[in-house]
Write an enzyme that holds these catalytic residues in place. Structure first.
Site, PDB file in Angstrom:
ATOM      1  N   LYS A 102     -11.264 -36.695  12.189  1.00  0.00           N
ATOM      2  CA  LYS A 102     -10.253 -37.363  12.222  1.00  0.00           C
ATOM      3  C   LYS A 102      -8.715 -36.319  11.986  1.00  0.00           C
ATOM      4  CE  LYS A 102     -12.620 -40.299   8.896  1.00  0.00           C
ATOM      5  NZ  LYS A 102     -13.002 -40.330   7.551  1.00  0.00           N
ATOM      6  N   GLY A 103      -9.037 -35.180  11.646  1.00  0.00           N
ATOM      7  CA  GLY A 103      -8.225 -34.437  11.105  1.00  0.00           C
ATOM      8  C   GLY A 103      -6.830 -34.025  12.182  1.00  0.00           C
ATOM      9  N   ASP A 109      -7.215 -32.917   5.415  1.00  0.00           N
ATOM     10  CA  ASP A 109      -7.619 -33.525   4.320  1.00  0.00           C
ATOM     11  C   ASP A 109      -8.383 -32.562   3.257  1.00  0.00           C
ATOM     12  OD1 ASP A 109     -10.096 -33.404   5.859  1.00  0.00           O
ATOM     13  OD2 ASP A 109     -10.949 -34.602   4.229  1.00  0.00           O
ATOM     14  N   ARG A 166      -4.072 -36.629   4.019  1.00  0.00           N
ATOM     15  CA  ARG A 166      -3.967 -36.831   5.235  1.00  0.00           C
ATOM     16  C   ARG A 166      -2.494 -37.288   5.830  1.00  0.00           C
ATOM     17  NH1 ARG A 166      -8.794 -35.433   8.198  1.00  0.00           N
ATOM     18  NH2 ARG A 166     -10.654 -36.463   7.180  1.00  0.00           N
ATOM     19  N   ASP A 169     -11.403 -22.676  11.849  1.00  0.00           N
ATOM     20  CA  ASP A 169     -11.662 -21.998  10.637  1.00  0.00           C
ATOM     21  C   ASP A 169     -12.973 -21.127  10.992  1.00  0.00           C
ATOM     22  OD1 ASP A 169     -11.183 -21.768   7.678  1.00  0.00           O
ATOM     23  OD2 ASP A 169     -13.249 -22.482   7.856  1.00  0.00           O
TER      24      ASP A 169
HETATM   25  P1  IMP Z   1     -14.815 -24.858  11.157  1.00  0.00           P
HETATM   26  O1  IMP Z   1     -15.907 -25.428  11.827  1.00  0.00           O
HETATM   27  O2  IMP Z   1     -14.890 -24.109  10.165  1.00  0.00           O
HETATM   28  O3  IMP Z   1     -13.936 -24.000  12.252  1.00  0.00           O
HETATM   29  O4  IMP Z   1     -13.679 -25.835  10.623  1.00  0.00           O
HETATM   30  C1  IMP Z   1     -12.998 -26.674  11.435  1.00  0.00           C
HETATM   31  C2  IMP Z   1     -12.739 -28.022  10.386  1.00  0.00           C
HETATM   32  O5  IMP Z   1     -12.601 -27.931   9.297  1.00  0.00           O
HETATM   33  C3  IMP Z   1     -11.448 -28.552  10.824  1.00  0.00           C
HETATM   34  O6  IMP Z   1     -11.444 -29.381  11.862  1.00  0.00           O
HETATM   35  C4  IMP Z   1     -11.156 -29.250   9.658  1.00  0.00           C
HETATM   36  O7  IMP Z   1     -11.530 -30.596   9.759  1.00  0.00           O
HETATM   37  C5  IMP Z   1     -11.501 -28.213   8.470  1.00  0.00           C
HETATM   38  N1  IMP Z   1     -10.492 -27.577   7.771  1.00  0.00           N
HETATM   39  C6  IMP Z   1     -11.000 -26.058   8.054  1.00  0.00           C
HETATM   40  N2  IMP Z   1      -9.962 -25.394   7.476  1.00  0.00           N
HETATM   41  C7  IMP Z   1      -9.279 -26.373   6.730  1.00  0.00           C
HETATM   42  C8  IMP Z   1      -8.076 -26.511   5.834  1.00  0.00           C
HETATM   43  O8  IMP Z   1      -7.512 -25.464   5.243  1.00  0.00           O
HETATM   44  N3  IMP Z   1      -7.757 -27.752   5.350  1.00  0.00           N
HETATM   45  C9  IMP Z   1      -8.359 -28.883   5.851  1.00  0.00           C
HETATM   46  N4  IMP Z   1      -9.307 -28.872   6.665  1.00  0.00           N
HETATM   47  C10 IMP Z   1      -9.862 -27.615   7.108  1.00  0.00           C
HETATM   48 MG    MG Z   2     -11.542 -32.119   8.033  1.00  0.00          MG
END
Ligand code: IMP
Ligand code: MG
Length: 179
Positions: free
Chosen positions: A42-43, A159, A165, A102
């Site tokens: 949803k982000g 979020d 959000r 991330d």
């Molecule tokens: P990854 O799979 O660790 O790269 O994470 C990506 C997902 O984690 C993003 O689509 C976000 O939904 C969530 N995410 C990562 N870092 C943050 C943050 O600082 N704030 C909020 N959501 C985050």
């Molecule tokens: Mg998220």
């Protein structure tokens, strides 16, 4: 809600300006292509809504929904596909629109899934935020709004436990909210 924010990282005006720039760049790069923008729910819903209106070439849109975080601040490592693409993207130029990169677990999962099972002509990633220090899996975004340090941010679609959000700016959450 706002009392949980330690500091504002990007104001509404800063976000607007950077999203317009990304839109101009994508417009240049996708002239005469068959662009389909895929929003990762949803982000990315807020970013997608602004970005698509800053892109001045024909573009279709679609949505995917994944979940990996639950109510935490780092990935649990397993990505769950909640909603897959509804459109046939074979032979099209897919640009995935993501809020934040991330560990890379989410985007590498989506990239591999789309490329393997959907056969797009091309595949690109546009992420509003990138936290390169946190990378665990190799993912190279094609467009990045802002490179940020390792902090947990919320707002503009992002979020913590489904909250914040709807903040119109991006802020750093007070650590006591999640610790
Ligand atoms: P990854 O799979 O660790 O790269 O994470 C990506 C997902 O984690 C993003 O689509 C976000 O939904 C969530 N995410 C990562 N870092 C943050 C943050 O600082 N704030 C909020 N959501 C985050
Ligand atoms: Mg998220």
């Amino acid at each position: 809600m706002e009392q949980d924010i330690q500091s504002v990282l990007y104001s509404e005006a800063q976000l607007r300006e950077r999203v317009q720039e990304l839109g101009r760049q994508i417009t240049e790069d996708y002239r005469d292509r068959d662009l389909i923008l895929v929003c990762v729910l949803k982000g990315s819903c807020v970013f997608m809504a602004d970005l698509m209106r800053a892109i001045r070439v024909n573009a279709a849109i679609d949505f995917m929904c994944v979940s990996s975080y639950g109510a935490g601040t780092s990935t649990r490592g397993a990505v769950q596909l909640i909603k897959d693409l509804g459109t046939d993207v074979a032979g099209k130029d897919v640009l995935l629109v993501e809020d934040i990169l991330d560990s890379g677990v989410t985007l590498s999962f989506l990239r591999d899934h789309i490329i393997r099972s959907r056969g797009p002509a091309s595949f690109g990633i546009c992420t509003l935020f990138d936290k390169p220090e946190r990378r665990r899996v190799d993912v190279q975004p094609d467009y990045v709004g802002f490179v940020i340090p390792d902090a947990f941010i919320v707002g503009y679609g992002l979020d913590y436990a489904e909250r914040y959000r709807n903040l119109p700016y991006v802020g750093i959450l007070k650590p006591e909210v999640y610790s």
